[in-house]
Design an enzyme around this catalytic site. Structure first.
Site, PDB file in Angstrom:
ATOM      1  N   ASN A  10       7.297   9.511   2.622  1.00 30.86           N
ATOM      2  CA  ASN A  10       6.459   8.431   3.139  1.00 30.86           C
ATOM      3  C   ASN A  10       6.842   8.196   4.595  1.00 30.86           C
ATOM      4  OD1 ASN A  10       5.113   6.085   3.716  1.00 30.86           O
ATOM      5  ND2 ASN A  10       6.322   4.786   2.339  1.00 30.86           N
ATOM      6  N   LYS A  12       5.436   6.270   6.664  1.00 30.63           N
ATOM      7  CA  LYS A  12       5.152   4.878   7.062  1.00 30.63           C
ATOM      8  C   LYS A  12       4.428   4.858   8.419  1.00 30.63           C
ATOM      9  CE  LYS A  12       9.198   3.501   4.449  1.00 30.63           C
ATOM     10  NZ  LYS A  12      10.105   2.430   4.087  1.00 30.63           N
ATOM     11  N   HIS A  96       3.081   0.155  -2.866  1.00 33.01           N
ATOM     12  CA  HIS A  96       4.383   0.209  -2.186  1.00 33.01           C
ATOM     13  C   HIS A  96       4.851  -1.219  -1.910  1.00 33.01           C
ATOM     14  CE1 HIS A  96       7.428   0.981   0.860  1.00 33.01           C
ATOM     15  NE2 HIS A  96       7.485   2.201   0.380  1.00 33.01           N
ATOM     16  N   GLU A  98       6.164  -2.574   0.551  1.00 35.49           N
ATOM     17  CA  GLU A  98       5.772  -3.125   1.854  1.00 35.49           C
ATOM     18  C   GLU A  98       4.323  -3.604   1.821  1.00 35.49           C
ATOM     19  OE1 GLU A  98       6.987   0.263   4.202  1.00 35.49           O
ATOM     20  OE2 GLU A  98       9.067  -0.157   3.666  1.00 35.49           O
ATOM     21  N   GLU A 168      10.988   2.017  -7.264  1.00 35.99           N
ATOM     22  CA  GLU A 168      11.607   1.738  -5.972  1.00 35.99           C
ATOM     23  C   GLU A 168      12.159   0.316  -5.976  1.00 35.99           C
ATOM     24  OE1 GLU A 168      10.084   4.511  -2.745  1.00 35.99           O
ATOM     25  OE2 GLU A 168       8.752   2.794  -2.746  1.00 35.99           O
ATOM     26  N   GLY A 174      14.880   1.241   2.617  1.00 31.43           N
ATOM     27  CA  GLY A 174      15.139   1.123   4.046  1.00 31.43           C
ATOM     28  C   GLY A 174      16.401   0.330   4.363  1.00 31.43           C
ATOM     29  N   SER A 214      16.320   4.672  -0.169  1.00 30.53           N
ATOM     30  CA  SER A 214      17.420   5.264   0.595  1.00 30.53           C
ATOM     31  C   SER A 214      17.920   6.582   0.012  1.00 30.53           C
ATOM     32  CB  SER A 214      18.571   4.259   0.749  1.00 30.53           C
ATOM     33  OG  SER A 214      18.121   3.089   1.405  1.00 30.53           O
TER      34      SER A 214
END
Ligand code: PEP
Length: 253
Positions: A10, A12, A96, A98, A168, A174, A214
């Site tokens: 990904n 991003k 996701h 985010e 996730e 991140g 991560s």
């Protein structure tokens, strides 16, 4: 039943078209010998075309990071799954953390995007995961089960089996924090048993559940060795061809 590993990157909101083309070119070269591992990358929408051109012929799939619930119309600023498919995308990322955090994507929106993706002929990767507070409260499994129930509602078996799931944990995305293999495996097993309760056995046997949070070359092998971890959704480390290729290498049986 052994499942073919699936590693996705990904990117991003990184990699402008020229940078995406360079990364895709490097990946094409580095991923030439990857056995039967499924690999896909998710550039920002503006870099999809450049990525597709550079990666053509490699067998690496390309996906879009989000789609509108509508294929076309008066929806300024969004992207269409039908158009992404026409461009050459194979996958779409849905749910996701985010997107959930910054764009208010709740279960209804996640479910509508899965529907739009499938209708467009895209293969969704559906992300689920708990926050740190939810984990500390002992709610990780319950949160993930609720997210799955909300996301998969209304799909028939033929549709569910086309999905890839990505576990996730939000606290590991991140942040440099990774779930331990034991923590990740425990939630993956609980997702698989949720699927077993909800669907005929071939569905939990076939569906791939990626771990994301991560993942890097130094921890990929031990995560991917877990019996219910069928691949990885990689953010930061997917921006570097060498690191991403090392993660793919860790997935080769
Ligand atoms: C992600 O973007 O889905 C992700 C897991 O990011 P990172 O690998 O950087 O934690």
């Amino acid at each position: 039943m052994a499942r073919v590993p699936f590693i996705a990157g990904n990117w991003k909101l990184n990699k402008a078209p020229s940078e995406a083309a360079a990364l895709a070119k490097a990946l094409k070269h580095k991923l030439a010998d990857r056995g039967d591992v499924t690999v896909a990358v998710f550039p920002t929408a503006l870099s999809i075309q450049a990525t597709l051109q550079s990666i053509a012929g490699s067998g690496v799939g390309v996906g879009i990071q989000d789609i509108s619930v509508s294929p076309r119309g008066a929806y300024t600023g969004t992207n269409s799954g039908v158009m992404a498919r026409a461009l050459g995308c194979t996958y779409v990322l849905v749910g996701h953390s985010e997107r959930r955090l910054y764009y208010g994507e709740d279960e209804a929106k996640v479910s509508a995007r899965i529907r739009a993706g499938l209708d467009a002929g895209l293969l969704p990767i559906v992300c689920v995961g708990e926050t740190l507070a939810q984990r500390r409260a002992g709610q990780a499994d319950a949160v993930v089960h609720d997210q799955l129930a909300g996301a998969l509602v209304g799909l028939n078996h033929d549709e569910v089996v086309k999905l890839t799931l990505a576990y996730e944990p939000v606290w590991a995305i991140g942040t440099g924090e990774t779930a331990t293999p034991a923590q990740a495996q425990a939630v993956h097993a609980s997702i698989r048993s949720w699927l077993t309760n909800a669907y005929p056995a071939y569905i939990p046997n076939q569906m791939r559940i990626q771990y994301g949070g991560s993942v890097k070359p130094s921890n990929a092998a031990e995560l991917l060795a877990c019996p219910d971890i069928d691949g990885a959704l990689v953010g930061g480390a997917s921006l570097n061809a060498e690191d991403f290729a090392a993660i793919v290498a860790a997935a080769i049986a």
